[in-house]
Design a protein around this motif. Structure first.
Motif, PDB file in Angstrom:
ATOM      1  N   MET B 180      -7.991   7.975 -10.052  1.00 50.29           N
ATOM      2  CA  MET B 180      -8.619   8.937 -11.190  1.00 50.29           C
ATOM      3  C   MET B 180      -7.799   8.867 -12.319  1.00 50.29           C
ATOM      4  SD  MET B 180     -11.865  10.852  -9.936  1.00 50.29           S
ATOM      5  CE  MET B 180     -12.473  10.855 -11.600  1.00 50.29           C
ATOM      6  N   ILE B 181      -6.516   9.525 -11.906  1.00 51.28           N
ATOM      7  CA  ILE B 181      -5.450   9.921 -12.909  1.00 51.28           C
ATOM      8  C   ILE B 181      -5.216   8.441 -13.581  1.00 51.28           C
ATOM      9  CG2 ILE B 181      -2.930  10.278 -13.303  1.00 51.28           C
ATOM     10  CD1 ILE B 181      -3.047  12.242 -10.939  1.00 51.28           C
ATOM     11  N   ALA B 182      -5.054   7.203 -12.847  1.00 50.21           N
ATOM     12  CA  ALA B 182      -4.822   6.000 -13.321  1.00 50.21           C
ATOM     13  C   ALA B 182      -5.840   5.634 -14.501  1.00 50.21           C
ATOM     14  CB  ALA B 182      -4.522   4.853 -12.491  1.00 50.21           C
ATOM     15  N   ALA B 183      -7.351   5.871 -13.997  1.00 50.68           N
ATOM     16  CA  ALA B 183      -8.326   5.565 -15.029  1.00 50.68           C
ATOM     17  C   ALA B 183      -8.291   6.188 -16.441  1.00 50.68           C
ATOM     18  CB  ALA B 183      -9.604   5.651 -14.243  1.00 50.68           C
ATOM     19  N   GLY B 184      -7.765   7.621 -16.245  1.00 49.79           N
ATOM     20  CA  GLY B 184      -7.464   8.313 -17.429  1.00 49.79           C
ATOM     21  C   GLY B 184      -6.510   7.933 -18.069  1.00 49.79           C
ATOM     22  N   MET B 185      -5.426   7.467 -17.616  1.00 47.57           N
ATOM     23  CA  MET B 185      -4.320   7.105 -18.313  1.00 47.57           C
ATOM     24  C   MET B 185      -4.396   5.616 -18.920  1.00 47.57           C
ATOM     25  SD  MET B 185      -1.140   7.618 -15.405  1.00 47.57           S
ATOM     26  CE  MET B 185       0.121   6.551 -16.357  1.00 47.57           C
ATOM     27  N   ARG B 186      -5.477   4.805 -18.577  1.00 56.60           N
ATOM     28  CA  ARG B 186      -5.494   3.687 -19.062  1.00 56.60           C
ATOM     29  C   ARG B 186      -6.555   3.926 -20.337  1.00 56.60           C
ATOM     30  NH1 ARG B 186      -8.958  -0.446 -17.532  1.00 56.60           N
ATOM     31  NH2 ARG B 186      -9.313   0.285 -15.721  1.00 56.60           N
ATOM     32  N   THR B 187      -7.476   5.103 -20.197  1.00 55.96           N
ATOM     33  CA  THR B 187      -8.179   5.533 -21.447  1.00 55.96           C
ATOM     34  C   THR B 187      -7.163   5.828 -22.456  1.00 55.96           C
ATOM     35  OG1 THR B 187     -10.143   5.917 -19.962  1.00 55.96           O
ATOM     36  CG2 THR B 187     -10.147   6.680 -22.224  1.00 55.96           C
ATOM     37  N   GLY B 188      -6.457   6.764 -21.993  1.00 54.31           N
ATOM     38  CA  GLY B 188      -5.356   7.247 -23.097  1.00 54.31           C
ATOM     39  C   GLY B 188      -4.528   6.471 -23.633  1.00 54.31           C
ATOM     40  N   LEU B 189      -4.274   5.093 -23.079  1.00 56.39           N
ATOM     41  CA  LEU B 189      -3.364   4.385 -23.474  1.00 56.39           C
ATOM     42  C   LEU B 189      -4.423   3.608 -24.974  1.00 56.39           C
ATOM     43  CD1 LEU B 189      -0.802   2.806 -23.252  1.00 56.39           C
ATOM     44  CD2 LEU B 189      -1.885   1.204 -22.082  1.00 56.39           C
ATOM     45  N   SER B 190      -5.498   3.367 -24.780  1.00 53.83           N
ATOM     46  CA  SER B 190      -6.357   2.578 -25.950  1.00 53.83           C
ATOM     47  C   SER B 190      -6.245   3.666 -27.007  1.00 53.83           C
ATOM     48  CB  SER B 190      -7.327   2.106 -25.335  1.00 53.83           C
ATOM     49  OG  SER B 190      -8.261   3.071 -24.594  1.00 53.83           O
ATOM     50  N   ILE B 191      -6.428   4.979 -26.549  1.00 53.45           N
ATOM     51  CA  ILE B 191      -6.513   6.089 -27.537  1.00 53.45           C
ATOM     52  C   ILE B 191      -5.167   6.170 -28.322  1.00 53.45           C
ATOM     53  CG2 ILE B 191      -6.704   8.739 -28.133  1.00 53.45           C
ATOM     54  CD1 ILE B 191      -8.775   8.806 -25.887  1.00 53.45           C
ATOM     55  N   SER B 192      -4.159   5.956 -27.560  1.00 61.97           N
ATOM     56  CA  SER B 192      -2.737   6.072 -28.342  1.00 61.97           C
ATOM     57  C   SER B 192      -2.852   5.103 -29.472  1.00 61.97           C
ATOM     58  CB  SER B 192      -1.680   5.821 -27.245  1.00 61.97           C
ATOM     59  OG  SER B 192      -1.613   6.841 -26.413  1.00 61.97           O
ATOM     60  N   LEU B 193      -3.323   3.774 -29.040  1.00 58.45           N
ATOM     61  CA  LEU B 193      -2.964   2.799 -29.911  1.00 58.45           C
ATOM     62  C   LEU B 193      -4.127   2.932 -31.215  1.00 58.45           C
ATOM     63  CD1 LEU B 193      -1.785  -0.176 -29.993  1.00 58.45           C
ATOM     64  CD2 LEU B 193      -3.897  -1.109 -29.306  1.00 58.45           C
ATOM     65  N   ILE B 194      -4.965   3.688 -31.241  1.00 56.27           N
ATOM     66  CA  ILE B 194      -5.997   3.896 -32.341  1.00 56.27           C
ATOM     67  C   ILE B 194      -5.276   5.016 -33.140  1.00 56.27           C
ATOM     68  CG2 ILE B 194      -8.292   5.041 -32.846  1.00 56.27           C
ATOM     69  CD1 ILE B 194      -9.510   4.004 -30.114  1.00 56.27           C
ATOM     70  N   LEU B 195      -4.779   6.028 -32.418  1.00 56.18           N
ATOM     71  CA  LEU B 195      -4.434   7.100 -33.153  1.00 56.18           C
ATOM     72  C   LEU B 195      -2.809   6.667 -33.812  1.00 56.18           C
ATOM     73  CD1 LEU B 195      -4.760   9.988 -30.855  1.00 56.18           C
ATOM     74  CD2 LEU B 195      -5.694   9.570 -33.038  1.00 56.18           C
ATOM     75  N   ILE B 196      -2.195   5.793 -33.406  1.00 54.14           N
ATOM     76  CA  ILE B 196      -0.860   5.155 -34.024  1.00 54.14           C
ATOM     77  C   ILE B 196      -1.358   4.594 -35.328  1.00 54.14           C
ATOM     78  CG2 ILE B 196      -0.300   3.208 -32.765  1.00 54.14           C
ATOM     79  CD1 ILE B 196       2.154   5.516 -34.216  1.00 54.14           C
ATOM     80  N   VAL B 197      -2.280   3.768 -35.243  1.00 54.20           N
ATOM     81  CA  VAL B 197      -2.718   2.925 -36.421  1.00 54.20           C
ATOM     82  C   VAL B 197      -3.342   3.817 -37.677  1.00 54.20           C
ATOM     83  CG1 VAL B 197      -4.401   1.269 -37.312  1.00 54.20           C
ATOM     84  CG2 VAL B 197      -3.179   0.925 -35.204  1.00 54.20           C
ATOM     85  N   VAL B 198      -4.152   4.806 -36.914  1.00 49.82           N
ATOM     86  CA  VAL B 198      -4.863   5.740 -37.946  1.00 49.82           C
ATOM     87  C   VAL B 198      -3.782   6.615 -38.638  1.00 49.82           C
ATOM     88  CG1 VAL B 198      -6.771   7.415 -38.322  1.00 49.82           C
ATOM     89  CG2 VAL B 198      -7.075   5.359 -36.832  1.00 49.82           C
ATOM     90  N   SER B 199      -2.974   7.351 -37.746  1.00 48.70           N
ATOM     91  CA  SER B 199      -2.132   8.149 -38.394  1.00 48.70           C
ATOM     92  C   SER B 199      -0.996   7.540 -39.309  1.00 48.70           C
ATOM     93  CB  SER B 199      -1.169   8.829 -37.301  1.00 48.70           C
ATOM     94  OG  SER B 199      -0.531   7.982 -36.456  1.00 48.70           O
ATOM     95  N   GLU B 200      -0.826   6.256 -39.104  1.00 48.32           N
ATOM     96  CA  GLU B 200       0.159   5.540 -39.833  1.00 48.32           C
ATOM     97  C   GLU B 200      -0.581   5.013 -41.283  1.00 48.32           C
ATOM     98  OE1 GLU B 200       3.499   3.718 -36.520  1.00 48.32           O
ATOM     99  OE2 GLU B 200       1.867   2.599 -37.483  1.00 48.32           O
ATOM    100  N   MET B 201      -1.802   4.855 -41.286  1.00 53.70           N
ATOM    101  CA  MET B 201      -2.548   4.642 -42.360  1.00 53.70           C
ATOM    102  C   MET B 201      -2.701   5.747 -43.307  1.00 53.70           C
ATOM    103  SD  MET B 201      -5.532   2.196 -41.086  1.00 53.70           S
ATOM    104  CE  MET B 201      -5.443   0.699 -41.010  1.00 53.70           C
TER     105      MET B 201
END
Lengths: 284, 261
Positions: B180-201
């Protein structure tokens, strides 16, 4: 044979009432002697698992106490290991057979690594799984998984093994195999066995003594010596007239009281429970 | 287990290849017929993509983004697993914190960027904090659920063998919760990608988010699309890499759940 030894485990007036008020076991007194194979048999739902968990201090009793070598048991003692019915849930799926058996030994500081491995290998061999040391539990059949659980307990070298319906979820042939395996392990490692089961024949077949429990809230109806010759053998032992006498006697005990209580509980649960509890208070 | 997965995978891949090829061909044709500046032909986008990203631009724009993302994500993972497992392992704490966590999880993580800028400014730190904060919740909640749902017999087995609370946490609860932790980490990974783009914009002077927005504002349209393609490749690669790693580390879990016992 075992009757000549003295008791190492004393269960005295044990009662367990759950927080929701359910009285699972009313008052149980029994003793287990050294190197004995003792069974506790009773109708379904008579609190057998609760009893076993209370004996090894996974649950705290509401009354009474358990003594191991005269010492009161308050925390699960290392000399007493419980084997659960549901092997699929008690084994660690991320560990191999060897990993599972080594698991409890890992934390033992009094043993060297090679001693631990030796204990594990010996136990794995004793349950005839030495061809599958690197297999994961899910790659094994149900009977084999339960043997892993038994090996894990044996490797820890407890004095007493508590077995909670360990053969209930395997097929009949595997069950007979596991029964004989357990008898062999008792002889080989000199471990005292306390088995809980709802199968009267199994209890008689395996045991030196059988404790018969009533329907819940449970008490011990009778402690029965089983003077059947050793070693036991599935076909010949089970067809001895003495075997049949014993099993019929126990059937009678459980049948009479068990059916009565069950009927009363079904027709008038509140009144029946009160009755039983009143009886319990008197008995105590 | 691997045979099952592989079969499933290659079969999906084969027919799955046709769809994007057709879509890209259609794009190319329409873009060449229409001749608008805003939708350049695919061939031009790819030409720009290779020209731009196999150059120092990669180091100037992509590396900072990856650096921030890696930092934020590692932080989110470490903190998330620790907090989550503790919450799940101790029922009273779970009951106390679960509603709050569910609420925080439901808050769109991008909404905290303004707060980050306000408190920390627009440097690397802000992005790392925002990513860590946003990617943490799915990890925390999954770890908490995983730790909470450990079969009772497993915990009792630990007690029977005399394991201490810490040993039980480390040797029984954590591995039990790991799928279950791995599943959460995978969701977290895609959220990271979204956040890096938006925060840099929103607030940055470099990074992929900044690059894409800057390209759009200066009408460098093929560059803008090229940046998006790079992000897509990045997201896909990260996810695939994660899955590969997960299958290796949690092989026991896939074996136990996909093969009939």
């Amino acid at each position: 044979m075992a009757t000549s030894h003295s008791a190492i485990l004393d269960v005295v007036g044990l009662q367990k009432r759950y927080a929701d008020g359910t009285l699972a076991i009313q008052q149980i007194t029994l003793d287990v002697r050294e190197k004995e194979f003792a069974s506790i048999v009773g109708p379904s739902g008579c609190g057998k698992t609760t009893l076993l968990k209370t004996i090894c201090a996974l649950l705290a009793p509401t009354k009474g106490h358990v003594n191991l070598h005269g010492q009161e048991v308050t925390e699960p003692p290392p000399q007493m290991i419980l084997v659960f019915q549901d092997y699929a849930r008690s084994l660690f799926p991320w560990l191999t057979v060897t990993g599972n058996v080594l698991f409890p030994l890992k934390r033992r500081k009094d043993l060297s690594q090679s001693e631990k491995e030796q204990l594990a290998n010996e136990a794995i061999k004793a349950v005839a799984l030495d061809r599958f040391p690197k297999h994961y539990p899910w790659q094994l059949s149900g009977g084999m998984q339960q043997r892993v659980a038994i090996a894990r307990a044996i490797a820890f070298r407890p004095e007493i093994l508590l077995l909670d319906e360990p053969f209930a979820s395997v097929d009949a042939l595997t069950r007979a195999d596991l029964e004989d395996l357990t008898l062999n392990l008792r002889d080989k490692f000199g471990i005292t066995m306390l088995l809980v089961t709802h199968d009267i024949d199994e209890a008689v077949y395996l045991s030196d003594r059988v404790f018969v429990l009533s329907a819940p809230p449970s008490t011990v109806l009778e402690a029965i010596d089983v003077p059947l010759p050793m070693p036991r053998e599935q076909v010949t032992t089970r067809s001895l007239p003495q075997f049949l006498e014993l099993r019929n006697h126990i059937h009678g005990l459980i049948g009479k009281k068990g059916v009565e209580t069950a009927e009363r509980l079904a027709t008038d649960p509140v009144e029946a429970k009160l009755d039983l509890e009143r009886e319990g208070e008197v008995a105590l | 287990m691997t045979e099952f997965r592989k079969k499933h995978f290659t079969r999906g891949n084969f027919s799955g290849f046709i769809t994007p090829v057709i879509a890209l061909c259609l794009w190319e044709i329409i873009a060449r017929i229409e001749h608008t500046v805003y939708i350049p032909p695919v061939s031009q986008i790819f030409a720009t993509f290779f020209h731009e990203w196999f150059s120092p631009t990669f180091h100037q724009q992509a590396v900072p983004s990856l650096y921030r993302m890696a930092n934020g994500y590692v932080f989110a993972t470490v903190v998330g697993i620790t907090i989550g497992t503790l919450i799940g392992a101790y029922k009273p704490v779970y009951k106390l914190l679960d509603p709050v966590l569910q609420f925080l999880r439901a808050t769109p993580p991008t909404a905290i960027i303004p707060v980050g800028i306000l408190l920390i400014g627009i440097g690397d730190q802000m992005k790392i904090v925002v990513i860590a904060f946003g990617a943490m919740w799915p990890i925390v909640l999954n770890a908490a659920d995983g730790a909470r749902l450990v079969p009772f017999e497993r915990l009792e087995t630990a007690r029977v063998f005399g394991l201490t609370k810490f040993e039980t946490l480390w040797r029984v609860i954590l591995p039990s919760a790991s799928p279950m932790i791995a599943a959460g980490m995978r969701t977290g990974l895609s959220i990271s990608l979204i956040l890096i783009v938006v925060s840099e914009m929103i607030g940055s002077t470099d990074g992929l988010g900044y690059y894409i927005l800057q390209a759009q504002r200066t009408f460098a349209i093929p560059e803008m699309y090229g940046g998006i393609v790079l992000l897509a490749i990045l997201g896909y690669t990260l996810n695939m890499g994660f899955l590969q790693l997960e299958q290796r580390v949690l092989g026991w879990h896939y074996g136990a759940t996909t093969r009939p016992v």
